[in-house]
Design an enzyme around this catalytic site. Structure first.
Site, short mmCIF file in Angstrom:
data_model
loop_
_atom_site.label_atom_id
_atom_site.label_comp_id
_atom_site.label_asym_id
_atom_site.label_seq_id
_atom_site.Cartn_x
_atom_site.Cartn_y
_atom_site.Cartn_z
N GLN A 198 -34.23 -4.47 15.02
CA GLN A 198 -32.93 -3.83 14.99
C GLN A 198 -33.44 -2.74 16.57
O GLN A 198 -34.30 -2.04 16.83
CB GLN A 198 -32.99 -2.33 14.26
CG GLN A 198 -32.98 -2.98 12.85
CD GLN A 198 -31.89 -3.72 12.31
OE1 GLN A 198 -30.77 -2.50 12.11
NE2 GLN A 198 -31.59 -5.32 12.12
N ALA A 239 -27.14 4.97 7.43
CA ALA A 239 -27.16 3.95 8.30
C ALA A 239 -26.61 3.62 9.41
O ALA A 239 -26.46 3.96 10.38
CB ALA A 239 -27.21 2.64 7.50
N HIS A 240 -27.95 2.14 9.96
CA HIS A 240 -27.12 1.42 10.91
C HIS A 240 -26.36 1.16 11.34
O HIS A 240 -24.52 1.04 10.89
CB HIS A 240 -28.56 0.35 11.42
CG HIS A 240 -28.43 -0.97 10.25
ND1 HIS A 240 -28.65 -2.02 10.25
CD2 HIS A 240 -26.90 -0.73 9.33
CE1 HIS A 240 -28.10 -2.56 9.30
NE2 HIS A 240 -27.04 -2.06 9.00
N ASN A 241 -25.52 1.46 12.79
CA ASN A 241 -24.18 1.44 13.03
C ASN A 241 -23.17 2.26 12.51
O ASN A 241 -22.43 1.95 12.78
CB ASN A 241 -24.02 -0.32 13.62
CG ASN A 241 -24.96 -1.26 13.57
OD1 ASN A 241 -25.65 -1.84 13.37
ND2 ASN A 241 -24.10 -1.54 15.71
#
Length: 344
Positions: A198, A239-241
């Site tokens: 990441q 969460a991511h993005n």
């Protein structure tokens, strides 16, 4: 510090009923009022407390009608809840702020610390970190290499801000929050799951508040965004993005799955969860424990349930559901009658 009813009324643009020279020096709930305290009444179910409260001053909505005289001085305002919020902000801002660097803090020689900052004991400030003026970093907080933090931020104990993340101005981050941990990215392989690095960051814009033990994951690439004015309660997973739009608020224990885009001015109740890679329109209101499985395209929509759908439809169905056992019995009896009629 003491303030008179007249001074308070001028500050919040209210109207005094009673002694304009009555003074207060603290706040209290109306049911726990004491002399020298100011309370407020906005919820009608608490109205009965106003007749016996010991508070010296009570903020009251203009529309509230009282059946009996009261001994407290009243200040009539358009919105008592909003007015007390302004007073609490004034009270909080009047408290002296900590400044200075505790000798037990570690600060990398390459870090840049602005004027009038506070760095508490056992805080860790990594290489090339930039911290703006007037920011307070409380004990045991860790700020990893390359992170940038703006002016006037308040970072409580035991916060972790991972490398290269960007925090705007006047951001509050409560204890235990983690900003920039790896997103949950793994690729299945014959041997198990291979970790996907990441390599992105988290960007938190100005005037955001992050609750205790909330986690905001860094993006796979690019950035996870928490836009200006967002307020996140405790125990939320972002969460991511993900992107959360301006002035959106979320109550505790929510979970926003990866790459979801939440619009501006949305309101999420507690324990709301979303699927990943969906968009939620501006000004969407989501009831507690709702599960948003697909996109919400129409701004101003109110949804509830899991999977979440139109709130009015959900309420109608819930009313029917309460009678489901009776309906089942009725249908069973009708089936028996039909069988008897067929035999005849």
């Amino acid at each position: 510090m003491e303030f008179t009813a007249k001074q308070i009324a001028q500050f919040i643009q209210g109207r005094v009923e009673g002694d304009e020279n009555a003074t207060v020096h603290t706040f209290a709930k109306i049911e726990e009022g004491v002399p020298g305290a100011i309370s407020f009444l906005s919820n009608p179910k608490y109205t009965h407390y106003i007749y016996n409260t010991e508070s010296s001053i009570v903020l009251v909505d203009e529309r509230v009608e009282l059946e009996h005289p009261v001994k407290a001085t009243l200040i009539r305002v358009k919105d008592a809840y909003e007015s007390v919020a302004k007073l609490l902000q004034l009270y909080e801002s009047s408290k002296p702020k900590k400044t200075g660097i505790d000798p037990l803090a570690f600060i990398s020689p390459s870090a840049q610390i602005g004027k009038d900052c506070y760095i508490g004991a056992f805080a860790y400030i990594g290489d090339h970190v930039v911290i703006g003026e007037g920011t307070q970093v409380y004990p045991h907080t860790t700020i990893y290499d390359g992170a940038k933090i703006g002016n006037g931020c308040l970072i409580y104990p035991n916060v972790s801000i991972y490398h290269d993340c960007h925090i705007g101005n006047y951001v509050t981050i409560h204890s235990g929050a983690i900003i920039g941990a790896d997103g949950f990215g793994f690729a299945p392989s014959p041997e198990g799951y291979d970790k996907i690095p990441q390599i992105g960051i988290v960007t938190i814009e100005d005037h955001v508040e992050i609750g205790a033990n909330t986690c905001i994951d860094r993006s796979t690439m690019g950035s996870t965004y928490i836009r200006k004015g967002v307020k996140l309660d405790n125990l939320i997973q972002v969460a991511h993005n993900v992107e959360i739009g301006e002035n959106t608020v979320m109550a505790a224990q929510g979970g926003i799955a990866g790459s979801t885009k939440i619009g501006s001015w949305c309101m999420f109740g507690g324990q709301v969860g979303t699927a990943g890679h969906i968009k939620v329109a501006d000004k969407t209101h989501v009831g507690a424990q709702a599960g948003i499985a697909g996109a919400v395209r129409k701004p101003g929509t109110t949804i509830i349930g899991s999977p979440a759908w139109d709130a009015k439809g959900f309420m109608k169905s819930a009313a029917v559901f309460r009678h489901l056992d009776e309906m089942y019995k009725t249908v069973s009896e009708l089936k028996k009658e039909i069988e008897i009629l067929k035999q005849k």
